[in-house]
Motif scaffolding. Structure first.
Motif, PDB file in Angstrom:
ATOM      1  N   LEU A  17       0.828  -1.212   0.000  1.00  0.00           N
ATOM      2  CA  LEU A  17       0.000   0.000   0.000  1.00  0.00           C
ATOM      3  C   LEU A  17       0.857   1.254   0.000  1.00  0.00           C
ATOM      4  CD1 LEU A  17      -2.762   1.403   0.204  1.00  0.00           C
ATOM      5  CD2 LEU A  17      -2.601   1.158   2.692  1.00  0.00           C
ATOM      6  N   ASN A  18       1.888   1.291   0.856  1.00  0.00           N
ATOM      7  CA  ASN A  18       2.746   2.474   0.923  1.00  0.00           C
ATOM      8  C   ASN A  18       3.396   2.767  -0.421  1.00  0.00           C
ATOM      9  OD1 ASN A  18       3.384   4.051   3.533  1.00  0.00           O
ATOM     10  ND2 ASN A  18       3.133   1.956   4.268  1.00  0.00           N
ATOM     11  N   ALA A  71      -4.553   6.837  10.952  1.00  0.00           N
ATOM     12  CA  ALA A  71      -5.094   6.135   9.789  1.00  0.00           C
ATOM     13  C   ALA A  71      -6.532   6.595   9.570  1.00  0.00           C
ATOM     14  CB  ALA A  71      -5.047   4.627  10.026  1.00  0.00           C
ATOM     15  N   PRO A  72      -6.881   7.019   8.364  1.00  0.00           N
ATOM     16  CA  PRO A  72      -8.215   7.593   8.128  1.00  0.00           C
ATOM     17  C   PRO A  72      -9.323   6.558   8.267  1.00  0.00           C
ATOM     18  CG  PRO A  72      -7.069   7.247   6.044  1.00  0.00           C
ATOM     19  CD  PRO A  72      -6.080   6.951   7.129  1.00  0.00           C
ATOM     20  N   ARG A  74      -8.181   8.223  -2.657  1.00  0.00           N
ATOM     21  CA  ARG A  74      -7.035   8.221  -3.558  1.00  0.00           C
ATOM     22  C   ARG A  74      -6.049   9.310  -3.133  1.00  0.00           C
ATOM     23  NH1 ARG A  74      -9.372   7.372  -9.731  1.00  0.00           N
ATOM     24  NH2 ARG A  74     -10.787   5.644  -9.246  1.00  0.00           N
ATOM     25  N   HIS A  75      -4.791   9.094  -3.489  1.00  0.00           N
ATOM     26  CA  HIS A  75      -3.776  10.104  -3.173  1.00  0.00           C
ATOM     27  C   HIS A  75      -3.988  11.301  -4.111  1.00  0.00           C
ATOM     28  CE1 HIS A  75      -0.021  12.039  -2.250  1.00  0.00           C
ATOM     29  NE2 HIS A  75       0.299  11.080  -1.390  1.00  0.00           N
ATOM     30  N   VAL A 135      -5.623   3.008  -6.228  1.00  0.00           N
ATOM     31  CA  VAL A 135      -5.229   2.620  -4.864  1.00  0.00           C
ATOM     32  C   VAL A 135      -5.693   3.694  -3.879  1.00  0.00           C
ATOM     33  CG1 VAL A 135      -3.291   2.102  -3.352  1.00  0.00           C
ATOM     34  CG2 VAL A 135      -3.240   1.371  -5.724  1.00  0.00           C
ATOM     35  N   ILE A 136      -6.338   3.247  -2.789  1.00  0.00           N
ATOM     36  CA  ILE A 136      -6.792   4.179  -1.747  1.00  0.00           C
ATOM     37  C   ILE A 136      -6.041   3.922  -0.456  1.00  0.00           C
ATOM     38  CG2 ILE A 136      -9.066   4.528  -2.768  1.00  0.00           C
ATOM     39  CD1 ILE A 136     -10.186   2.530  -0.743  1.00  0.00           C
ATOM     40  N   GLY A 137      -5.817   4.994   0.306  1.00  0.00           N
ATOM     41  CA  GLY A 137      -5.078   4.844   1.562  1.00  0.00           C
ATOM     42  C   GLY A 137      -5.395   5.979   2.520  1.00  0.00           C
TER      43      GLY A 137
END
Length: 380
Positions: free
Chosen positions: A287-288, A363-364, A369-370, A378-380
């Motif tokens: 993920l990172n 952590a949300p 998305r970035h 990818v979402i984080g």
């Protein structure tokens, strides 16, 4: 809540000078060099955060984070770096881990420990910590050791900066989280504790990845993005990622050996079940890299190809001294459900932790998305 000096006196805890332990001195100095700008912006109850890191004269591979009246404190146990370094050299000596690093004709003799991990932690067996015969293979082992030391410090710092210790202090007499029972201090257990460990792991692995990959960083709408170079201090991106996984595995495998020797023990403990913890770390790495650099998850996963050699290396190192992992019916479903439980517990804990966190963001609750890569799914 006592001061740290009062606590240490009550516990009979002796502090050691870093000058006599250069391995920890280097790791702590590098931590402060990297994190001082962040710590300088951290607040505790509206006042500047004070963070002290002490080395304590207690054996084994262990650490704890705590919040006292006078300061936030990380305590590192005396033998930790020595045990990690000897184990890293043992892992690398098996010849399976990144075999392209070092001489073409492998001149390193495989090492094997004469007892199980528990006996390593209690100093019941002698460990060979001599440098490996190949200087490049030894440099690889020392690089893994360095990353493992950083993982431990960053993990403990996350317990403080993300509000874990202060939240524990609101529930219990002492605002302290220790990684393993040490005969003096007891580790808490349960789903809330496992969820806090899950969060601390995720935070720590982000920082360790930055050390290993050395990306160029920039910020868009408050989210940090990475431009990852093709080469780093140990090799290519895949080499660096493999070292990060190995560094975490060394710590996690030892912690797991103390918490429960029963693979099929699925009851909540202090840390997530080792299979879940390893899967979570792998997921956090993927993920990172994908979220912060704008690559696909498939491209990020490709950097993990060489990490599969870590477990065979561990089994070879402890040849004949590890328990068999029996098949557990429904184990994959258990892992999936436990991760969902962490997410549920996090939804409840996050608003409370936000009151105690020192700085940065947690952590949300809702992933997005970035902003630097709006076309990346990818979402984080």
């Amino acid at each position: 809540m006592p001061t740290f000096e009062e606590f240490a006196a009550t516990e009979g805890m002796q502090l050691l000078a870093y000058d006599d332990h250069p391995d920890w001195l280097d790791a702590v100095a590098e931590f402060y060099a990297n994190m001082t700008p962040f710590i300088g912006n951290c607040l505790r109850s509206g006042e500047p955060m004070i963070l002290d890191i002490h080395l304590v004269d207690r054996p084994g591979l262990n650490a704890f984070a705590a919040s006292f009246d006078d300061a936030d404190v990380i305590c590192l146990y005396r033998d930790t770096v020595r045990l990690i370094r000897a184990t890293a050299r043992g892992l690398v000596s098996q010849g399976l881990l990144l075999p392209h690093i070092g001489a073409e004709n492998n001149i390193v003799k495989s090492r094997h420990f004469s007892g199980p991990p528990r006996q390593v932690l209690t100093n019941e067996i002698d460990l060979c910590d001599d440098p490996l015969e190949d200087i490049e293979r030894d440099r690889l082992a020392l690089h893994i050791t360095r990353l493992a030391a950083h993982f431990i410090i960053q993990h403990e710092f996350a317990h403080i900066s993300n509000g874990h210790t202060s939240w524990i202090g609101s529930q219990r007499k002492l605002a302290l989280i220790i990684e393993m029972d040490d005969g003096h201090l007891e580790s808490t257990k349960g789903m809330e504790r496992e969820t806090l460990e899950w969060d601390a792991d995720s935070t720590a692995i982000t920082h360790v990845l930055k050390i290993a990959l050395n990306p160029e960083m920039f910020t868009i709408d408050g989210r940090t993005a990475w431009k990852i170079p093709n080469r780093n201090s140990i090799g290519d991106v895949g080499d660096a990622v493999t070292c990060v996984v190995a560094a975490f595995f060394l710590c996690g495998a030892y912690f797991a050996s103390v918490e429960s020797s029963l693979w099929w023990d699925l009851e909540p403990r202090s840390h997530p079940h080792p299979a879940i913890r390893m899967a979570s770390i792998i997921s956090a790495i993927t993920l990172n890299i994908s979220f912060r650099s704008g690559t696909t998850e498939k491209e990020a996963d490709a950097h993990l190809a060489n990490a599969s050699s870590i477990i065979p290396s561990w089994l070879s190192l402890f040849r004949g001294h590890l328990p068999q992992k029996d098949h557990v019916p429904g184990f994959l479903d258990f892992c999936d459900n436990r991760l969902k439980q962490y997410d549920t517990v996090w939804q409840r804990l996050e608003p409370e932790l936000r009151k105690f966190k020192r700085g940065g963001t947690l952590a949300p609750l809702v992933r997005t998305r970035h902003p630097a890569f709006p076309n990346n799914d990818v979402i984080g």
